[in-house]
Motif scaffolding. Sequence first.
Motif, PDB file in Angstrom:
ATOM      1  N   LEU A 165       0.802  -1.220   0.000  1.00 47.74           N
ATOM      2  CA  LEU A 165       0.000   0.000   0.000  1.00 47.74           C
ATOM      3  C   LEU A 165       0.837   1.274   0.000  1.00 47.74           C
ATOM      4  N   GLY A 166       2.169   1.149   0.159  1.00 45.67           N
ATOM      5  CA  GLY A 166       3.004   2.331   0.239  1.00 45.67           C
ATOM      6  C   GLY A 166       2.953   3.174  -1.011  1.00 45.67           C
ATOM      7  N   LEU A 167       3.252   2.579  -2.169  1.00 47.75           N
ATOM      8  CA  LEU A 167       3.257   3.339  -3.420  1.00 47.75           C
ATOM      9  C   LEU A 167       1.848   3.734  -3.846  1.00 47.75           C
ATOM     10  N   SER A 168       0.845   2.920  -3.491  1.00 42.52           N
ATOM     11  CA  SER A 168      -0.525   3.311  -3.830  1.00 42.52           C
ATOM     12  C   SER A 168      -0.922   4.559  -3.044  1.00 42.52           C
ATOM     13  N   GLN A 169      -0.427   4.696  -1.805  1.00 40.44           N
ATOM     14  CA  GLN A 169      -0.687   5.911  -1.037  1.00 40.44           C
ATOM     15  C   GLN A 169      -0.029   7.113  -1.697  1.00 40.44           C
ATOM     16  N   VAL A 170       1.209   6.921  -2.174  1.00 41.87           N
ATOM     17  CA  VAL A 170       1.925   8.002  -2.865  1.00 41.87           C
ATOM     18  C   VAL A 170       1.157   8.428  -4.111  1.00 41.87           C
ATOM     19  N   PHE A 171       0.720   7.428  -4.888  1.00 42.99           N
ATOM     20  CA  PHE A 171      -0.039   7.716  -6.118  1.00 42.99           C
ATOM     21  C   PHE A 171      -1.332   8.470  -5.798  1.00 42.99           C
ATOM     22  N   GLY A 172      -2.077   7.958  -4.796  1.00 45.25           N
ATOM     23  CA  GLY A 172      -3.351   8.594  -4.464  1.00 45.25           C
ATOM     24  C   GLY A 172      -3.179   9.998  -3.946  1.00 45.25           C
ATOM     25  N   PHE A 173      -2.164  10.220  -3.090  1.00 45.67           N
ATOM     26  CA  PHE A 173      -1.909  11.559  -2.556  1.00 45.67           C
ATOM     27  C   PHE A 173      -1.583  12.536  -3.683  1.00 45.67           C
ATOM     28  N   ALA A 174      -0.673  12.132  -4.596  1.00 41.90           N
ATOM     29  CA  ALA A 174      -0.282  13.030  -5.681  1.00 41.90           C
ATOM     30  C   ALA A 174      -1.472  13.341  -6.585  1.00 41.90           C
ATOM     31  N   SER A 175      -2.256  12.320  -6.924  1.00 47.25           N
ATOM     32  CA  SER A 175      -3.403  12.531  -7.807  1.00 47.25           C
ATOM     33  C   SER A 175      -4.445  13.424  -7.156  1.00 47.25           C
ATOM     34  N   GLN A 176      -4.716  13.160  -5.876  1.00 49.97           N
ATOM     35  CA  GLN A 176      -5.739  13.941  -5.187  1.00 49.97           C
ATOM     36  C   GLN A 176      -5.278  15.380  -4.960  1.00 49.97           C
ATOM     37  N   SER A 177      -3.969  15.605  -5.012  1.00 50.35           N
ATOM     38  CA  SER A 177      -3.416  16.954  -4.833  1.00 50.35           C
ATOM     39  C   SER A 177      -3.260  17.690  -6.156  1.00 50.35           C
ATOM     40  N   GLY A 178      -3.736  17.085  -7.261  1.00 54.23           N
ATOM     41  CA  GLY A 178      -3.644  17.724  -8.566  1.00 54.23           C
ATOM     42  C   GLY A 178      -2.342  17.458  -9.294  1.00 54.23           C
ATOM     43  N   GLY A 179      -1.548  16.513  -8.807  1.00 57.23           N
ATOM     44  CA  GLY A 179      -0.266  16.198  -9.440  1.00 57.23           C
ATOM     45  C   GLY A 179      -0.229  14.776  -9.956  1.00 57.23           C
ATOM     46  N   PHE A 180       0.963  14.223 -10.037  1.00 56.35           N
ATOM     47  CA  PHE A 180       1.120  12.865 -10.539  1.00 56.35           C
ATOM     48  C   PHE A 180       2.454  12.302 -10.068  1.00 56.35           C
ATOM     49  N   THR A 181       2.646  11.028 -10.313  1.00 62.52           N
ATOM     50  CA  THR A 181       3.881  10.346  -9.915  1.00 62.52           C
ATOM     51  C   THR A 181       4.548   9.738 -11.141  1.00 62.52           C
ATOM     52  N   GLU A 182       5.853   9.571 -11.057  1.00 60.83           N
ATOM     53  CA  GLU A 182       6.622   8.878 -12.088  1.00 60.83           C
ATOM     54  C   GLU A 182       7.580   7.911 -11.416  1.00 60.83           C
ATOM     55  N   LEU A 183       7.844   6.802 -12.082  1.00 58.31           N
ATOM     56  CA  LEU A 183       8.794   5.823 -11.579  1.00 58.31           C
ATOM     57  C   LEU A 183       9.785   5.471 -12.668  1.00 58.31           C
ATOM     58  N   HIS A 184      11.071   5.506 -12.330  1.00 59.68           N
ATOM     59  CA  HIS A 184      12.131   5.071 -13.237  1.00 59.68           C
ATOM     60  C   HIS A 184      12.980   4.060 -12.482  1.00 59.68           C
ATOM     61  N   SER A 185      13.109   2.874 -13.056  1.00 65.26           N
ATOM     62  CA  SER A 185      13.850   1.828 -12.359  1.00 65.26           C
ATOM     63  C   SER A 185      14.507   0.900 -13.363  1.00 65.26           C
ATOM     64  N   LEU A 186      15.675   0.403 -12.992  1.00 65.00           N
ATOM     65  CA  LEU A 186      16.396  -0.582 -13.787  1.00 65.00           C
ATOM     66  C   LEU A 186      16.783  -1.735 -12.875  1.00 65.00           C
ATOM     67  N   PRO A 187      16.586  -2.970 -13.313  1.00 60.89           N
ATOM     68  CA  PRO A 187      17.033  -4.101 -12.502  1.00 60.89           C
ATOM     69  C   PRO A 187      18.512  -3.954 -12.159  1.00 60.89           C
ATOM     70  N   ASP A 188      18.815  -3.997 -10.888  1.00 64.45           N
ATOM     71  CA  ASP A 188      20.176  -3.806 -10.359  1.00 64.45           C
ATOM     72  C   ASP A 188      20.718  -2.408 -10.634  1.00 64.45           C
ATOM     73  N   GLY A 189      19.848  -1.482 -11.027  1.00 64.36           N
ATOM     74  CA  GLY A 189      20.303  -0.125 -11.338  1.00 64.36           C
ATOM     75  C   GLY A 189      19.631   0.947 -10.513  1.00 64.36           C
ATOM     76  N   GLY A 190      18.916   0.551  -9.467  1.00 65.20           N
ATOM     77  CA  GLY A 190      18.289   1.537  -8.600  1.00 65.20           C
ATOM     78  C   GLY A 190      16.911   1.981  -9.065  1.00 65.20           C
ATOM     79  N   THR A 191      16.249   2.736  -8.202  1.00 63.60           N
ATOM     80  CA  THR A 191      14.880   3.198  -8.466  1.00 63.60           C
ATOM     81  C   THR A 191      14.745   4.656  -8.059  1.00 63.60           C
ATOM     82  N   THR A 192      14.025   5.412  -8.876  1.00 61.94           N
ATOM     83  CA  THR A 192      13.693   6.802  -8.549  1.00 61.94           C
ATOM     84  C   THR A 192      12.182   6.981  -8.675  1.00 61.94           C
ATOM     85  N   VAL A 193      11.557   7.454  -7.606  1.00 60.65           N
ATOM     86  CA  VAL A 193      10.129   7.778  -7.636  1.00 60.65           C
ATOM     87  C   VAL A 193       9.993   9.282  -7.469  1.00 60.65           C
ATOM     88  N   SER A 194       9.246   9.898  -8.377  1.00 59.02           N
ATOM     89  CA  SER A 194       9.080  11.358  -8.374  1.00 59.02           C
ATOM     90  C   SER A 194       7.625  11.710  -8.088  1.00 59.02           C
TER      91      SER A 194
END
Length: 383
Positions: free
Chosen positions: A345-374
């Motif tokens: 539920l962690g990322l779903s909370q992030v998604f819902g908060f951003a959407s309900q606040s008029g924004g959005f989320t992005e995810l960039h990830s590579l296997p063994d290359g780290g993850t960035t959530v914006s």
Amino acid sequence: MPPNHNPAPPVDLADEPRQFALLVNSVTDYAIYMLDANGYVRTWNPGGIRIKGYQPEQVIGTHFSRFYTDEEAGAGVPLRNLQTAAAEGRFSAEGWRVRQDGTRFLASVVIDPIWNGSELIGFAKITRDITERFESEQRLQAAQVALMESQKLEAIGLLTLGLAHDFNNLLTVVVNSLDVIGGRTQDPRITRLLETAMRASDRGVLLTRQLLTFGRGQVLIAEALDLNALIVANRELLGRAATDLMQLTLDLAPALPMVEIDRSQFEAAILNLVSNSRDAMAHGGHIRLSTSLKRAHLPAEAPQQERLFVCTEVADNGCGIATEHQARVFEPFFTTKDVGRGSGLGLSQVFGFASQSGGFTELHSLPDGGTTVSIYLPVCENP
């Protein structure tokens, strides 16, 4: 009397070669030129100049394979295309070609053989630049995929919202009952059991809030806030969540505009992201929390509808997320963690908060290359 002009001599419309030359030299949207039987350029029109960048004296007498990429030229593709045209009466295809300045463009190509009786004397070649059409199709496909993902998440959100409300009502009854029982007993054994039950109920209430946020059923109390100040105020909490194994660094852009958001939901979103990064690096690593001002557009809107967003990013150098899982990470209850290590539920909370606040989320990830959530949050229109 009219001025004495020297008009151009009239064109003899019965002169077919002259007509053909006028036609070819009037076309600028197509490169139309002749090749000899071995593939050397013999004529060149204004369309060739515009599309490929060569002047006639630069290209006439050279082999047409110069227009192909090095990979295709080395693999013998130009010669095979001529052989196909000669054997089958025509060759047509789409492929990447190279301009005089070295840039590539997507071309629609037609090659027709020219015969003099049974003798092959050359080829007529027509090339059209379809790069803009290709890029438009790519943008349309990306928009369609984004719309489908948005619709899928919206449907999941509606289902989640109904379940969360029912679950919340049940928890309210449980918590109230536990409070009543706690007020009527002094037995320490029962009190300990009640405390355990209350902690479990509190956990259930937190999960319900995360579900309601994802389903946009949580009422947010919005206020104008400075995200940098909010992050700094929570630095100690975030450090504890990251644990001593992690190096947590802040990279906060100065003088960011205010955003109008729910304070507690933003704090929960950042805490969720830092916790996820921690879990992705069992043996330690680096977590970078940064803020910046960016121009962007909502995924469901056209690229031209850009606006200013304050972007908060949490990046790690952990194990990354498998490509096949990335489209689902914002779905509630979906998790790549082992059983018992996460609710999903962690990322779903992030998604819902951003959407309900008029924004959005992005995810960039590579296997063994780290993850960035914006998290993109719109700036206050009237700060």
